[in-house]
Design a protein around this motif. Structure first.
Motif, PDB file in Angstrom:
ATOM      1  N   LEU A   1      27.614 -81.754 -82.969  1.00 53.07           N
ATOM      2  CA  LEU A   1      29.094 -81.351 -82.876  1.00 53.07           C
ATOM      3  C   LEU A   1      30.001 -82.077 -83.890  1.00 53.07           C
ATOM      4  O   LEU A   1      29.721 -83.099 -84.418  1.00 53.07           O
TER       5      LEU A   1
ATOM      6  N   GLN B   1      31.558 -71.224 -74.137  1.00 53.97           N
ATOM      7  CA  GLN B   1      30.756 -70.299 -73.307  1.00 53.97           C
ATOM      8  C   GLN B   1      32.044 -69.514 -72.565  1.00 53.97           C
ATOM      9  O   GLN B   1      31.628 -68.215 -72.620  1.00 53.97           O
TER      10      GLN B   1
ATOM     11  N   TYR C   1      33.388 -79.221 -74.420  1.00 58.59           N
ATOM     12  CA  TYR C   1      33.922 -78.313 -75.290  1.00 58.59           C
ATOM     13  C   TYR C   1      32.872 -76.830 -75.595  1.00 58.59           C
ATOM     14  O   TYR C   1      33.221 -75.954 -75.720  1.00 58.59           O
ATOM     15  N   VAL C   2      31.487 -77.322 -75.591  1.00 47.47           N
ATOM     16  CA  VAL C   2      30.583 -76.296 -75.346  1.00 47.47           C
ATOM     17  C   VAL C   2      30.748 -75.387 -74.449  1.00 47.47           C
ATOM     18  O   VAL C   2      30.790 -74.014 -74.447  1.00 47.47           O
TER      19      VAL C   2
ATOM     20  N   ASN D   1      22.590 -73.070 -74.661  1.00 44.66           N
ATOM     21  CA  ASN D   1      22.006 -74.266 -73.744  1.00 44.66           C
ATOM     22  C   ASN D   1      20.540 -74.738 -74.556  1.00 44.66           C
ATOM     23  O   ASN D   1      19.728 -75.076 -73.528  1.00 44.66           O
TER      24      ASN D   1
ATOM     25  N   LEU E   1      23.585 -74.066 -79.182  1.00 46.10           N
ATOM     26  CA  LEU E   1      24.386 -74.922 -78.166  1.00 46.10           C
ATOM     27  C   LEU E   1      24.952 -73.773 -76.942  1.00 46.10           C
ATOM     28  O   LEU E   1      24.970 -74.024 -75.914  1.00 46.10           O
ATOM     29  N   LEU E   2      25.542 -72.704 -77.447  1.00 46.77           N
ATOM     30  CA  LEU E   2      25.954 -71.622 -76.571  1.00 46.77           C
ATOM     31  C   LEU E   2      24.705 -71.200 -75.730  1.00 46.77           C
ATOM     32  O   LEU E   2      25.163 -70.922 -74.461  1.00 46.77           O
TER      33      LEU E   2
ATOM     34  N   ASP F   1      30.171 -82.297 -75.043  1.00 44.21           N
ATOM     35  CA  ASP F   1      29.633 -81.130 -74.048  1.00 44.21           C
ATOM     36  C   ASP F   1      30.479 -80.216 -73.509  1.00 44.21           C
ATOM     37  O   ASP F   1      30.307 -78.993 -73.166  1.00 44.21           O
TER      38      ASP F   1
ATOM     39  N   GLU G   1      25.742 -73.618 -83.548  1.00 43.08           N
ATOM     40  CA  GLU G   1      26.675 -73.219 -82.246  1.00 43.08           C
ATOM     41  C   GLU G   1      25.836 -72.198 -81.436  1.00 43.08           C
ATOM     42  O   GLU G   1      26.250 -72.528 -80.281  1.00 43.08           O
TER      43      GLU G   1
END
Length: 288
Positions: free
Chosen positions: A115, A128, A123-124, A149, A146-147, A121, A143
């Motif tokens: 990040l 979403q 902000y993730v 998971n 992360l989106l 987390d 990204e």
């Protein structure tokens, strides 16, 4: 003339975010409006402890003024927002989505497996939520994982996995248009993947560059806006007149920017000038 509202940060030094998106969209023949979410003394890519002025508290008042004056836009383009602004935009997007506006979300929050400074987390999770209201999603590989998971692991990333990630993003967020950028492949190649009409994944690859180029993530979504308004899919070529994608056009920008970084021995400023971007002629061609 179609209008686009661009909302992301403004870095006083460094050609990233708004400083890149505005001239690119303007050169594409679109009417642009800017809604800065924050002002930074420099971008976060190597200048030390930059200042950060949060403007998120002003957004509702700006929207109220626009409503009073009947100011509207055909599309919304969101990039680097910041923690507070992402929460404000969650409510703002609900109204724009209800109006049927075209919404492009570039979930700028991470790269190279981690990040950006100042994000966590939570902000993730915010990204979403925004992704579920978007029309088009343009994450880089970090990204995207992360989106979804998923573990941020690049050891087994190839074209097949990139295609699967693109499809999974579309499924998770109920999107018909996803563009996955910055996928490092074998033989020092970089790939871009997206969904065409009918859900088929397309691929575009090109030789990579060893120098880190800031704003490259901003440039691709910004340069592709004309395709959004013409009804074409993103499976097109960006090129100089009479040349093929993307050797001469991208090479020119990357080379000039890399040279600037080497000569000045300073962190790369991104694209070396607005003139470079504005002079780039963008052609969106039908694939034969």
């Amino acid at each position: 003339m179609k209008s686009v509202l661009i909302s992301q940060d403004l870095s006083c030094v460094g050609q990233v975010s708004l400083a890149v998106a505005l001239p690119v969209l303007g050169a594409s023949g679109l009417q642009t409006a800017a809604l800065p979410t924050a002002i930074l003394s420099t971008h976060t890519g190597g200048f030390g402890e930059n200042t950060f002025l949060d403007l998120s508290a002003s957004l509702p008042d700006i929207w109220a003024h626009w409503d009073k004056e009947n100011i509207s836009f055909d599309a919304i383009y969101l990039g680097y927002l910041g923690q507070a602004a992402s929460r404000v935009w969650e409510k703002g997007l609900e109204e724009y989505s209800r109006q049927g506006k075209l919404i492009l979300l570039d979930p700028a929050m991470a790269d190279h497996g981690r990040l950006y400074r100042g994000f966590d987390d939570s902000y993730v999770v915010q990204m979403q939520l925004l992704a579920r209201q978007a029309t088009i999603l343009t994450p880089n590989l970090t990204e995207a994982l992360l989106l979804l998971n998923e573990p941020v692991d690049f050891t087994e990333v190839d074209s097949h996995r990139a295609c699967v990630i693109t499809q999974r993003l579309a499924q998770k967020f109920a999107l018909s248009q996803v563009v996955l950028t910055g996928v490092s492949l074998a033989d020092n190649r970089i790939g871009v993947y997206g969904l065409s009409r009918g859900g088929r994944v397309w691929e575009r690859t090109q030789s990579g560059f060893r120098t880190a180029i800031l704003a490259r993530g901003t440039f691709l979504p910004a340069a592709s806006w004309p395709a959004c308004f013409t009804g074409w899919t993103w499976n097109r070529r960006l090129a100089w007149p009479g040349t093929s994608w993307p050797r001469q056009s991208w090479q020119l920008i990357w080379t000039r920017t890399s040279a600037l970084a080497l000569i000045t021995r300073r962190p790369c400023l991104g694209f070396c000038s607005n003139c470079t971007i504005s002079a780039l002629i963008i052609y969106l061609k039908e694939e034969k």
